[in-house]
Design an enzyme around this catalytic site. Sequence first.
Site, PDB file in Angstrom:
ATOM      1  N   SER A  71       0.782  -1.213   0.000  1.00 33.25           N
ATOM      2  CA  SER A  71       0.000   0.000   0.000  1.00 33.25           C
ATOM      3  C   SER A  71       0.829   1.286   0.000  1.00 33.25           C
ATOM      4  O   SER A  71       0.278   2.347  -0.289  1.00 33.25           O
ATOM      5  CB  SER A  71      -0.901   0.020   1.235  1.00 33.25           C
ATOM      6  OG  SER A  71      -0.140   0.057   2.414  1.00 33.25           O
ATOM      7  N   SER A  80       3.449  -4.131   2.749  1.00 31.11           N
ATOM      8  CA  SER A  80       3.299  -2.797   2.157  1.00 31.11           C
ATOM      9  C   SER A  80       4.522  -1.898   2.152  1.00 31.11           C
ATOM     10  O   SER A  80       4.482  -0.825   1.545  1.00 31.11           O
ATOM     11  CB  SER A  80       2.165  -2.051   2.855  1.00 31.11           C
ATOM     12  OG  SER A  80       0.935  -2.500   2.365  1.00 31.11           O
TER      13      SER A  80
HETATM   14  N1  GLN Z   1      -1.427  -6.194   0.477  1.00 37.60           N
HETATM   15  C1  GLN Z   1      -1.766  -6.576   1.788  1.00 37.60           C
HETATM   16  C2  GLN Z   1      -3.202  -6.231   2.071  1.00 37.60           C
HETATM   17  O1  GLN Z   1      -3.842  -5.751   1.200  1.00 37.60           O
HETATM   18  C3  GLN Z   1      -0.856  -5.915   2.777  1.00 37.60           C
HETATM   19  C4  GLN Z   1      -1.116  -4.466   2.918  1.00 37.60           C
HETATM   20  C5  GLN Z   1      -0.222  -3.828   3.934  1.00 37.60           C
HETATM   21  O2  GLN Z   1       0.838  -4.349   4.259  1.00 37.60           O
HETATM   22  N2  GLN Z   1      -0.678  -2.724   4.472  1.00 37.60           N
HETATM   23  O3  GLN Z   1      -3.692  -6.432   3.132  1.00 37.60           O
END
Ligand code: GLN
Length: 491
Positions: A158, A182
């Site tokens: 993210s 993320s």
């Molecule tokens: N891509 C993962 C999710 O959508 C991790 C996202 C993150 O680490 N904030 O939950």
Amino acid sequence: MTDLTSLTIAEARQGLANKAFTARELTDAHLKAMEAARLLNAYVLETPDRAREMARAADEAIAKGEGGPLAGIPLGIKDLFATRDIRTTACSRILGNFIPSYESTITSQLWRDGAVLLGKLNNDEFAMGSSNETSCFGPVANPWRRAGSNTDLVPGGSSGGSASAVAAMLCMGATATDTGGSIRQPAAFTATVGIKPTYGRCSRWGIVAFASSLDQAGPIARSVRDAAILMRSMAGHDPKDTTSADVPVPDYEAAIGKSVKGMRIGIPREYRLDGMPGEIEKLWSEGAEWLKAAGAELVEVSLPHTKYALPAYYIVAPAEASSNLARYDGVRYGLREPARNIIEMYEKTRAEGFGAEVRRRVMIGTYVLSAGYYDAYYLRAQKVRTLIKKDFEDCFAKGVHAILTPATPSAAFGIGEKGGADPVEMYLNDIFTVTVNMAGLPGIAVPAGRDAQDLPLGLQLIGRPFDEETLFSLGAIIEQAAGRFTPARWW
Ligand code: GLN
């Protein structure tokens, strides 16, 4: 004089100390670059006045010999971090024009050390996503493109705005957060360095919560050394976060260049996936060879519960998200939709304010926590989580110092290319990174090579709890062998 935006933090620190340029000049160079790069959509808010004021204060402090370790270093802040008097939205409509009256612990530590705020960076809504496409401000473009192609690629997510801005030299470093990958996945997609510290290493106070038992903040930077410099300011015990660990913060920079002779590096066999692209396989063995050439010993290890990590994550994370997001009720923050009574107001505000992916997570989370399903899903996922953690503990108990894996199963993909029909296609991006959050361990992603289309690929190193230093030592070896690479400018 070379373009000031292309310097690393370590180089800029030197230049400021030698009076080769001022903090104001360094900040102005970045503000100009940001203006010329709005096409990337990396920033959701630029704060030029605040930036110039902070740069002026840094110049004064430097002149008096009182500059902190980050004096005059311009940074971008993920829009998940509360910044006092500056709009903070988590890139969700539901926060509307929320302006916090408080500053997150991490950002206040960065300002304490003299850093300059350039603006707030784009991210997936509430950090839910792997491509920055769920942001209410629209997607971010990756500064990297496939050789000979004009297709816009995602920067990962993210923390897509953070990775894109650092790679495109729109800030010298950025804050980011990592719940399932993320920090590391966007770093791998943009040839930047990202480290998710051990759970508890950096305070979560003042960061918009996604899944509190998995969330951890860390830096994205252009070199391993810069990541180490930023980590030192970001880390530390905070009584305001009950999960913050009271463990001394070492000088991470000192770990760079340290010998890794005799260190045992685990190569987990379960990370060799069926159908994994040959390029990823090759990158992984090359990385292992580089560490071996530096004197480390490679050992094959087994993390038998790896295949359950992603399904368990997609129970635990939405469960926690559904309770964390209950606070957005139209009363306390941001958006409020007019309605005839309070129930209708809640419903309309939440339906209007949350995007599709966030609504999906809230529904999954509410479902797995509901009476009758709790034991079958949530409790079971928690048990799986314990087994995943134990896999790593067993491995470290056998004398393994760190584990080497690919960071992602592919290079960056095109905007709109993935997850449209099947969200699981997007979730699979985190196959190599979620285990680390489930176990609370530190993990670093370091650029290690390019694929056939010339896109960057990264390797991940996973460490023992609170041993980020070893990750910096090993990461620096990979960086040195692979070299650093920057995208050609097209924006
Ligand atoms: N891509 C993962 C999710 O959508 C991790 C996202 C993150 O680490 N904030 O939950």
